[in-house]
Each structure stands twice: as structure tokens, then as C-alpha cells.
Write a protein that holds these residues in place. Structure first.
Motif, short mmCIF file in Angstrom:
data_model
loop_
_atom_site.label_atom_id
_atom_site.label_comp_id
_atom_site.label_asym_id
_atom_site.label_seq_id
_atom_site.Cartn_x
_atom_site.Cartn_y
_atom_site.Cartn_z
N ALA A 55 1.26 -0.89 -0.03
CA ALA A 55 -0.07 0.20 -0.43
C ALA A 55 0.75 1.43 -0.16
CB ALA A 55 -0.85 -0.41 1.00
N GLU A 56 2.31 1.24 0.64
CA GLU A 56 3.21 2.90 0.13
C GLU A 56 3.83 2.70 0.02
OE1 GLU A 56 1.97 4.69 3.08
OE2 GLU A 56 0.80 3.74 3.38
N ILE A 57 4.62 1.44 -0.75
CA ILE A 57 5.64 1.77 -2.07
C ILE A 57 4.87 1.63 -3.25
CG2 ILE A 57 7.58 0.55 -2.87
CD1 ILE A 57 8.81 -0.53 0.19
N PRO A 58 4.91 2.52 -4.32
CA PRO A 58 4.56 2.55 -5.34
C PRO A 58 4.52 0.98 -6.22
CG PRO A 58 5.38 3.90 -5.14
CD PRO A 58 5.80 3.54 -4.17
N ASP A 59 3.78 0.47 -6.66
CA ASP A 59 3.94 -0.39 -7.07
C ASP A 59 5.18 -2.41 -6.63
OD1 ASP A 59 2.27 0.28 -9.82
OD2 ASP A 59 4.26 1.33 -10.32
N ALA A 60 4.89 -1.60 -5.71
CA ALA A 60 5.78 -2.99 -5.15
C ALA A 60 5.07 -4.84 -4.70
CB ALA A 60 5.76 -2.57 -3.47
N VAL B 28 9.68 -5.97 -3.68
CA VAL B 28 10.10 -5.94 -5.60
C VAL B 28 9.62 -4.87 -5.81
CG1 VAL B 28 10.61 -6.53 -8.03
CG2 VAL B 28 11.03 -7.93 -5.67
N SER B 29 10.27 -3.76 -6.37
CA SER B 29 9.57 -2.29 -7.02
C SER B 29 10.18 -1.67 -7.93
CB SER B 29 8.71 -1.77 -5.46
OG SER B 29 7.89 -0.36 -6.11
N PRO B 30 9.20 -1.04 -8.45
CA PRO B 30 10.56 -0.35 -9.40
C PRO B 30 10.64 1.11 -8.34
CG PRO B 30 8.18 0.11 -10.22
CD PRO B 30 8.44 -1.65 -9.32
N ALA B 31 10.28 1.57 -7.96
CA ALA B 31 10.49 2.56 -6.84
C ALA B 31 11.77 2.28 -6.63
CB ALA B 31 9.40 2.57 -5.87
N PHE B 32 12.54 1.58 -5.77
CA PHE B 32 13.51 1.07 -6.08
C PHE B 32 15.36 1.50 -6.62
CE2 PHE B 32 11.75 -2.63 -2.75
CZ PHE B 32 11.69 -1.26 -2.14
N GLU B 33 14.93 2.10 -7.92
CA GLU B 33 15.52 1.99 -8.79
C GLU B 33 16.22 3.56 -8.82
OE1 GLU B 33 17.20 1.14 -12.52
OE2 GLU B 33 15.27 0.14 -12.24
N GLY B 34 17.73 3.28 -9.06
CA GLY B 34 18.69 4.31 -8.39
C GLY B 34 19.31 4.90 -7.41
N LYS B 35 18.21 3.94 -6.11
CA LYS B 35 18.59 4.19 -4.74
C LYS B 35 19.23 3.31 -4.23
CE LYS B 35 13.48 6.09 -4.01
NZ LYS B 35 13.74 6.93 -4.74
N SER B 36 19.78 3.28 -3.11
CA SER B 36 20.73 2.47 -2.56
C SER B 36 20.35 1.91 -1.94
CB SER B 36 21.85 4.24 -1.89
OG SER B 36 21.63 4.13 -0.25
N LEU B 37 20.70 0.75 -1.10
CA LEU B 37 20.16 -0.60 -0.45
C LEU B 37 19.95 0.05 0.66
CD1 LEU B 37 19.61 -2.97 -0.59
CD2 LEU B 37 21.50 -3.97 1.04
N VAL B 38 20.45 1.21 0.44
CA VAL B 38 20.14 1.97 2.30
C VAL B 38 19.04 2.00 2.57
CG1 VAL B 38 20.64 3.45 4.46
CG2 VAL B 38 22.31 1.80 3.61
N LEU C 41 15.15 -7.98 5.70
CA LEU C 41 15.04 -7.75 4.08
C LEU C 41 15.64 -7.33 3.52
CD1 LEU C 41 12.84 -5.65 3.39
CD2 LEU C 41 14.07 -3.88 4.32
N THR C 42 15.19 -8.00 2.23
CA THR C 42 15.66 -8.20 0.72
C THR C 42 14.43 -7.27 -0.09
OG1 THR C 42 16.72 -10.55 1.28
CG2 THR C 42 16.47 -9.62 -1.46
N THR C 43 15.62 -5.80 -0.70
CA THR C 43 14.75 -5.47 -1.64
C THR C 43 15.36 -5.91 -2.88
OG1 THR C 43 16.50 -3.74 -1.55
CG2 THR C 43 14.19 -4.21 -0.84
N SER C 44 14.16 -5.53 -4.33
CA SER C 44 15.49 -5.55 -6.06
C SER C 44 14.45 -4.28 -6.88
CB SER C 44 15.13 -6.74 -6.12
OG SER C 44 14.03 -7.33 -6.25
N THR C 45 14.84 -4.08 -7.67
CA THR C 45 13.85 -3.44 -9.14
C THR C 45 13.55 -5.18 -10.30
OG1 THR C 45 15.69 -3.15 -9.91
CG2 THR C 45 15.28 -1.25 -8.58
N PRO C 46 12.32 -4.39 -10.54
CA PRO C 46 11.84 -5.67 -11.54
C PRO C 46 13.05 -6.21 -12.70
CG PRO C 46 10.17 -4.24 -11.08
CD PRO C 46 11.46 -3.27 -10.46
#
Length: 77
Positions: A12-17, A38-48, A71-76
Motif C-alpha cells: 500500500a505504501e510503496i508504488p507498484d511493490a 520488488v518495486s520499480p520505486a527502488f530504481e536508482g536508490k542505494s540499498l540503505v 529484508l531483501t529489496t530489488s527492482t523488477p
């Protein structure tokens, strides 16, 4: 708070997550979660910064209802 509620908050809080939440230690332990987002909102952002977005999405639940997350994060792809 269960795994489905954690997923719903993040999505609900992170776009297209897309969030996948499991209980890696004990299926009955509802305070320790493994979270994969997984979210395109992470594109270009540091892991932190990516992790901060997830922490922000969880808000006060992270200190009240959730003891720990792996926690694991990534872009599509």
C-alpha cells in the motif's frame, strides 16, 4: 500482526511493490519475518534508501508488532 498484514502495508505504501513475507524461524513466530520486496520505486536508490522505504512503510509496527525483519529489496527484472 501476520505476514499478510505486513505484505499489505508494504504494498500500500510503496508504488507498484510486490512483497513476499515469510516466517523463517518458526511458522508460529509472528514477530520475526523474512521480507522480500520488488518495486520499480527502488530504481536508482542505494540499498540503505531501499530499506528505509520499507521501514517507513511499516512505520510504528516495526517497533510495536514486529521484532525483526530479514529484508531483501530489488527492482523488477
Amino acid at each position: 500482526m501476520d505476514a499478510e498484514e505486513v505484505e499489505a502495508l508494504i504494498e500500500a505504501e510503496i508504488p507498484d511493490a510486490t512483497a513476499t513475507v515469510t516466517t523463517p524461524r518458526d511458522p508460529d513466530d509472528d514477530k520475526h519475518y523474512a521480507v522480500d520486496v520488488v518495486s520499480p520505486a527502488f530504481e536508482g536508490k542505494s540499498l540503505v534508501d531501499q530499506h528505509q522505504l520499507v521501514h517507513d512503510a511499516l512505520g510504528e509496527h516495526l517497533t510495536r508488532d514486529i521484532h525483526a525483519i530479514e529484508l531483501t529489496t530489488s527492482t523488477p527484472e
